[in-house]
Scaffold this active site. Structure first.
Site, mmCIF file in Angstrom:
data_model
loop_
_atom_site.group_PDB
_atom_site.id
_atom_site.type_symbol
_atom_site.label_atom_id
_atom_site.label_comp_id
_atom_site.label_asym_id
_atom_site.label_seq_id
_atom_site.Cartn_x
_atom_site.Cartn_y
_atom_site.Cartn_z
ATOM 1 N N GLU A 188 68.014 38.762 14.235
ATOM 2 C CA GLU A 188 66.725 38.467 13.585
ATOM 3 C C GLU A 188 65.578 38.465 14.605
ATOM 4 O O GLU A 188 64.904 37.455 14.818
ATOM 5 C CB GLU A 188 66.808 37.134 12.841
ATOM 6 C CG GLU A 188 67.873 37.170 11.744
ATOM 7 C CD GLU A 188 67.945 35.913 10.896
ATOM 8 O OE1 GLU A 188 67.560 34.844 11.391
ATOM 9 O OE2 GLU A 188 68.380 36.001 9.739
ATOM 10 N N GLU A 381 74.544 39.298 7.197
ATOM 11 C CA GLU A 381 74.465 37.886 6.795
ATOM 12 C C GLU A 381 74.011 37.819 5.355
ATOM 13 O O GLU A 381 73.019 38.459 4.979
ATOM 14 C CB GLU A 381 73.466 37.096 7.644
ATOM 15 C CG GLU A 381 73.939 36.740 9.016
ATOM 16 C CD GLU A 381 72.999 35.773 9.735
ATOM 17 O OE1 GLU A 381 72.385 34.908 9.068
ATOM 18 O OE2 GLU A 381 72.888 35.899 10.954
HETATM 19 C C1 BG6 Z 1 70.205 33.177 9.823
HETATM 20 C C2 BG6 Z 1 70.750 32.951 11.200
HETATM 21 O O1 BG6 Z 1 68.851 33.275 9.905
HETATM 22 O O2 BG6 Z 1 70.401 32.166 8.879
HETATM 23 C C3 BG6 Z 1 72.020 32.101 11.238
HETATM 24 O O3 BG6 Z 1 70.989 34.181 11.842
HETATM 25 C C4 BG6 Z 1 71.830 30.923 10.304
HETATM 26 O O4 BG6 Z 1 72.271 31.741 12.556
HETATM 27 C C5 BG6 Z 1 71.608 31.440 8.891
HETATM 28 O O5 BG6 Z 1 72.881 30.011 10.355
HETATM 29 C C6 BG6 Z 1 71.486 30.357 7.850
HETATM 30 O O6 BG6 Z 1 70.497 29.438 8.195
HETATM 31 P P1 BG6 Z 1 70.815 27.890 8.284
HETATM 32 O O7 BG6 Z 1 69.600 27.273 8.832
HETATM 33 O O8 BG6 Z 1 71.112 27.448 6.892
HETATM 34 O O9 BG6 Z 1 71.991 27.736 9.172
#
Ligand code: BG6
Length: 482
Positions: A188, A381
């Site tokens: 990101e 993701e």
């Molecule tokens: C993404 C990141 O933006 O979101 C991850 O690359 C992160 O590292 C994921 O865990 C979810 O966000 P969060 O804050 O719920 O863990």
């Protein structure tokens, strides 16, 4: 409609959110290891969320206990990876996205030789993955810069960090190249602008020209490092592929009033521009104009543009969690998303953290990115953070997670059917892990439950949730049975 043969179904985790063992076998502290547990913070207050100072870093490093720094313990993947990989293999994963903790190889970022214990760990990890038939997809930088570089250079704001990072990437390609073929550079990369310390090691009080200027400098340095790493990778590992990694923040106009549409257009461009640099090898004119309007000068040196142009990425990977809307109405109700605050969309439900669930937006995003870049995509993701309950029988019933994935896979399938070239899909947090933003574990993403609470209590035992069996079937049928 069907996914192509060889479609890479998988899972995704990051070193800083899972490994733990933050000071074991020579590892140095990273920015994640000084990230404090912040469960009750107003999610709308992102400034406080990512507040950091020299004093807070010193206090964190001096804390002998670490209870309130959950990323230091992660889920102890460092020691438990054989068990976890066996579960991933049982799930049927074809690919697992992991990251390499820079400070496990170079504890302060400045050593001239790597820490062999760190090398041995990742060699063992990737070897075991290969033995189980799971392809490693490796992120070189996932919120894991050495704290020492923040203190000494203000992180990526300083150009010298490019050389230090590419020393680390060269080591990765030399030492893991026989085991890893697909790589991602910066997780990101656009998030440098939203959380400068986490993504770029920037300490706000050390930015004489302002935090915004430091962020753009860091961004430029990461682009350079990404291009240099791409060149190294292609040279050292024949046939390898390198991808960028973007946060896809799809935004709709809150109304069809042209002012709302124009504001939305700007918002979407301000997200897409970041990918453009990786793919087209140059800053888009509109982005340069936008940066200039902000009174910022990018620290572009002679030769930089050549480097960017010569080494574009092979594929585009991205995260997608939610969509949001935009409006020029200052009173429009807002709701959080992945490190953003968008205007609420009345047509969409939200997760317990206020992120608006939008499976159709996933299809829209896939089509938009593919049409813009004409490069293979990789979803690296996607998922939902939720509170899970364990029954007395030790079962975890999570129909909300199954529903989220089912809807998203249906839309993903449709996008593929409409012509999108998609290499694979890795769900985020295939096993419960520590949240990037709040450092909670109780914001659970996994198909596999970890018996651990926010302050580290629990046996650490792994349990298969209902969604585990569901995802196993999805993979086994290559997405035919949803
Ligand atoms: C993404 C990141 O933006 O979101 C991850 O690359 C992160 O590292 C994921 O865990 C979810 O966000 P969060 O804050 O719920 O863990």
């Amino acid at each position: 409609m069907s996914f192509p043969d060889g479609f890479l179904w998988g899972g995704a985790i990051a070193a800083n959110q899972t490994e733990g063992a933050w000071n074991v076998d020579g590892k140095g502290p990273s920015v994640a290891d000084v990230a404090m547990y912040r469960p009750k913070l107003d999610p709308k207050d992102y400034a406080a969320h990512h507040a950091v100072s020299t004093a807070s870093i010193e206090a964190a490093l001096a804390d002998p206990d670490g209870t309130y720094y959950p990323k230091r313990r992660g889920i102890d993947f460092y020691h438990r990876y054989p068990e976890d990989l066996a579960l991933f293999a049982e799930l049927g994963l074809k690919v697992l996205r992991v990251s390499i903790a820079w400070t496990r190889l170079y504890p302060t970022g400045e050593e001239t030789e790597p820490n062999e214990a760190g090398i041995a760990y990742y060699q063992a990890l990737f070897t075991e993955m290969r033995r189980l038939g799971i392809e490693p997809l490796v992120t070189l930088s996932h919120y894991e810069s050495p704290v020492a570089l923040s203190v000494k250079y203000n992180g990526w704001a300083d150009r010298r960090v490019v050389e230090l990072f590419t020393r680390f990437t060269l080591t990765c390609f030399e030492r893991f190249g026989s085991l890893v073929n697909r790589w991602l550079t910066f997780n990101e990369i656009d998030s440098v602008m939203r959380h400068p310390f986490t993504s770029a090691g920037i300490i706000p009080e050390n930015c004489p020209d302002g935090v915004q200027a430091a962020c753009y400098a860091a961004l430029h340095h990461q682009y350079l490092a990404s291009a240099i790493a791409t060149e190294q990778c292609h040279r050292l590992i024949p046939g390898s592929q390198v991808g960028c990694m973007l946060t896809k923040l799809t935004t709709y106009p809150r109304t069809c009033a042209p002012e709302d549409v124009a504001a939305t257009q700007h918002k979407n461009l301000d997200n897409l521009w970041f990918g453009d640099v990786h793919v087209f090898g140059e800053y888009p004119r509109l982005m340069l104009a936008d940066i200039a309007r902000k009174g910022v000068t990018l620290p572009i040196e002679p030769g930089d543009e050549d480097i960017l142009r010569s080494h574009p990425v092979d594929f585009v990977s991205f995260s997608y969690y939610q969509s949001s809307t935009e409006s020029v109405d200052p009173d429009a109700e807002r709701t959080p998303g992945n490190t953003i605050l968008g205007v609420k969309n009345p047509y969409l439900p939200s997760s317990e953290w206020g992120w608006q669930i939008d499976a159709v937006g996933f299809r829209i995003s896939l089509i938009e990115l593919y049409d813009r870049y004409r490069k293979p995509l990789f979803v690296v993701e996607n998922g939902i953070g939720a509170i899970d309950q364990v029954t007395e029988q030790g079962e975890i019933h999570d129909p909300y997670r199954i529903a989220y994935f089912r809807e998203h896979f249906t839309q993903m399938k449709q996008a593929v059917d409409e012509g999108v070239e998609l290499l694979g899909y890795t769900s985020w947090g295939t096993i419960d892990l520590i949240s990037a933003s709040s450092s909670q574990i109780t914001k659970r993403y996994g198909f596999i439950h970890v018996d651990q609470d926010d302050l580290g209590a629990g046996t650490g035992a792994r349990r298969r949730k209902d969604s585990f069996w569901w995802y196993q079937k999805v993979i086994a049928t290559n997405g035919e049975e949803l």
